[in-house]
Design a protein around this motif. Structure first.
Motif, short mmCIF file in Angstrom:
data_model
loop_
_atom_site.label_atom_id
_atom_site.label_comp_id
_atom_site.label_asym_id
_atom_site.label_seq_id
_atom_site.Cartn_x
_atom_site.Cartn_y
_atom_site.Cartn_z
N THR A 28 20.02 27.00 41.09
CA THR A 28 18.70 27.25 40.51
C THR A 28 18.82 28.01 39.19
OG1 THR A 28 17.72 27.30 42.72
CG2 THR A 28 16.46 28.30 40.93
N ARG A 29 19.68 29.04 39.17
CA ARG A 29 19.86 29.80 37.93
C ARG A 29 20.42 28.91 36.82
NH1 ARG A 29 21.82 33.85 41.54
NH2 ARG A 29 23.96 33.16 41.10
N ARG A 30 21.34 28.04 37.17
CA ARG A 30 21.92 27.15 36.16
C ARG A 30 20.87 26.18 35.63
NH1 ARG A 30 25.75 25.68 38.97
NH2 ARG A 30 25.00 23.68 39.77
N ALA A 31 20.04 25.66 36.52
CA ALA A 31 19.00 24.73 36.08
C ALA A 31 17.98 25.42 35.17
CB ALA A 31 18.30 24.12 37.30
N VAL A 32 17.58 26.64 35.54
CA VAL A 32 16.63 27.39 34.71
C VAL A 32 17.23 27.68 33.34
CG1 VAL A 32 15.40 29.57 34.49
CG2 VAL A 32 15.41 28.36 36.68
N THR A 33 18.49 28.08 33.32
CA THR A 33 19.15 28.39 32.05
C THR A 33 19.24 27.15 31.16
OG1 THR A 33 20.46 30.11 33.13
CG2 THR A 33 21.23 29.30 31.00
N ILE A 34 19.66 26.03 31.74
CA ILE A 34 19.77 24.80 30.95
C ILE A 34 18.39 24.38 30.44
CG2 ILE A 34 20.34 22.34 31.06
CD1 ILE A 34 22.52 23.07 33.07
N GLY A 35 17.36 24.47 31.29
CA GLY A 35 16.02 24.09 30.86
C GLY A 35 15.50 24.98 29.74
N ALA A 36 15.75 26.30 29.85
CA ALA A 36 15.29 27.22 28.80
C ALA A 36 16.00 26.96 27.48
CB ALA A 36 15.52 28.66 29.25
N VAL A 37 17.33 26.76 27.55
CA VAL A 37 18.09 26.51 26.32
C VAL A 37 17.66 25.20 25.66
CG1 VAL A 37 20.39 26.04 25.41
CG2 VAL A 37 20.06 27.88 27.06
N SER A 38 17.51 24.16 26.46
CA SER A 38 17.09 22.87 25.89
C SER A 38 15.68 22.93 25.31
CB SER A 38 17.18 21.77 26.95
OG SER A 38 16.29 22.05 28.02
N SER A 39 14.79 23.68 25.97
CA SER A 39 13.43 23.82 25.46
C SER A 39 13.42 24.57 24.14
CB SER A 39 12.56 24.55 26.48
OG SER A 39 12.47 23.81 27.69
N LEU A 40 14.18 25.66 24.07
CA LEU A 40 14.25 26.43 22.82
C LEU A 40 14.87 25.60 21.70
CD1 LEU A 40 15.36 29.94 24.17
CD2 LEU A 40 13.12 29.28 23.29
N ALA A 41 15.89 24.83 22.03
CA ALA A 41 16.52 23.99 21.01
C ALA A 41 15.56 22.93 20.49
CB ALA A 41 17.78 23.34 21.58
N THR A 42 14.81 22.30 21.41
CA THR A 42 13.84 21.29 21.00
C THR A 42 12.73 21.89 20.16
OG1 THR A 42 14.30 20.04 23.03
CG2 THR A 42 12.28 19.50 21.83
N ALA A 43 12.22 23.06 20.59
CA ALA A 43 11.16 23.72 19.83
C ALA A 43 11.66 24.13 18.45
CB ALA A 43 10.66 24.95 20.59
#
Length: 290
Positions: A28-43
């Protein structure tokens, strides 16, 4: 011998279960981290693309001017009060009228055929008619008739157009909920001595309404946004207040401010709708009352 001596040992999870839970938490922590990083990169990529565009400075001054945002906000908030009033009043009328139309369409027997035909024609017509055309027809057509005692208030006429259109959609939502109630429910109620009206009131409608709460909330969210269309009639709501300011200053920041306010009002209702839907799905999957 004391009570503590005979008390069973405290439950201790097995090593395999502890390891499984540890793995789930890590995943779960890995998924949240990957999602946050990808969202920030896209934004960041989108922001960089917009900011680096040739016309960004002019667009920033025209649509994202802080001074114009502060100057237009008070009038937009004053107009927003009208939107909220329309949403509450029209929403209540839409729910009542939509429920009556749905009940009328489900009446049985040849004697009710004219009522069913009228209700069906109403729903089909206003579901097919674009809301903007309905607004224009009511706002400009009704005053042109010069009927005695009929109001020409643009707020009332705009609200009437919203009710006419949305009651047709809500009627179909209610009818779909009524149709999902199994016929055995009606048969059981009639076998207990309930009349047709009592069966509809005490057996069918409670089940039907609970099942259609999520789509009803979605319709209310759409109604909240579409109250801004009453500005076509000349009613000074949030959208028209933004238009007035833009017409005076030739700056369109006021439109952005009005749009963000509507978004801020819509998102909580949308999240509440999602929560209600998920809650009802969980109860249904667990065999609870839907």
């Amino acid at each position: 011998m004391t009570v503590e001596d005979v008390r069973p040992d405290t439950y201790r999870p097995s090593e395999r279960r502890i390891e499984r839970e540890r793995f789930r938490r890590a995943r779960t922590r890995r998924a949240v981290t990957i999602g946050a990083v990808s969202s920030l990169a896209t934004a960041g990529l989108l922001i960089g693309l917009v900011v680096s565009s040739p016309g960004w400075q002019r667009t920033k001054e025209t649509f994202f001017n802080a001074h114009d945002a502060r100057a237009s906000l008070p009038k937009i908030l004053d107009g927003l009060w009208l939107n909220l009033q329309l949403m509450v009043v029209c929403g209540a009328v839409v729910l009542v009228l939509g429920l009556l139309l749905a009940i009328t369409r489900t009446l049985r027997g040849p004697v009710f055929f004219p009522l069913r035909a009228l209700a069906t024609a109403y729903v089909d017509f206003f579901r097919g008619l674009p809301l903007i055309i309905c607004l224009l027809g009511v706002v400009f057509g009704v005053p042109a008739l010069r009927l005695q005692g009929v109001t020409t208030d643009p707020v009332v006429l705009g609200g009437t157009a919203l009710v006419l259109t949305y009651s047709a959609y809500v009627a179909e939502v209610f009818r779909a909920g009524i149709d999902t109630v199994h016929p055995s429910q009606r048969a059981a109620a009639r076998s207990l001595g309930l009349s047709s009206s009592q069966t509809m009131r005490h057996v069918v409608l409670p089940q039907a309404v609970r099942r259609v709460v999520p789509p009803l909330l979605n319709d209310l969210v759409s109604l909240q946004k579409d109250t801004g269309l009453v500005s076509i009639a000349g009613a000074v709501d949030a959208v028209y207040a933004a238009q007035i300011y833009a017409g005076k200053t030739f700056n369109y920041t006021s439109y952005v401010v009005a749009g963000l306010i509507f978004v801020a009002l819509t998102i909580p209702m949308t999240r509440f709708t999602d929560w209600i839907t998920a809650r009802m799905n969980r109860r249904q999957s667990q065999g609870g009352t839907v």
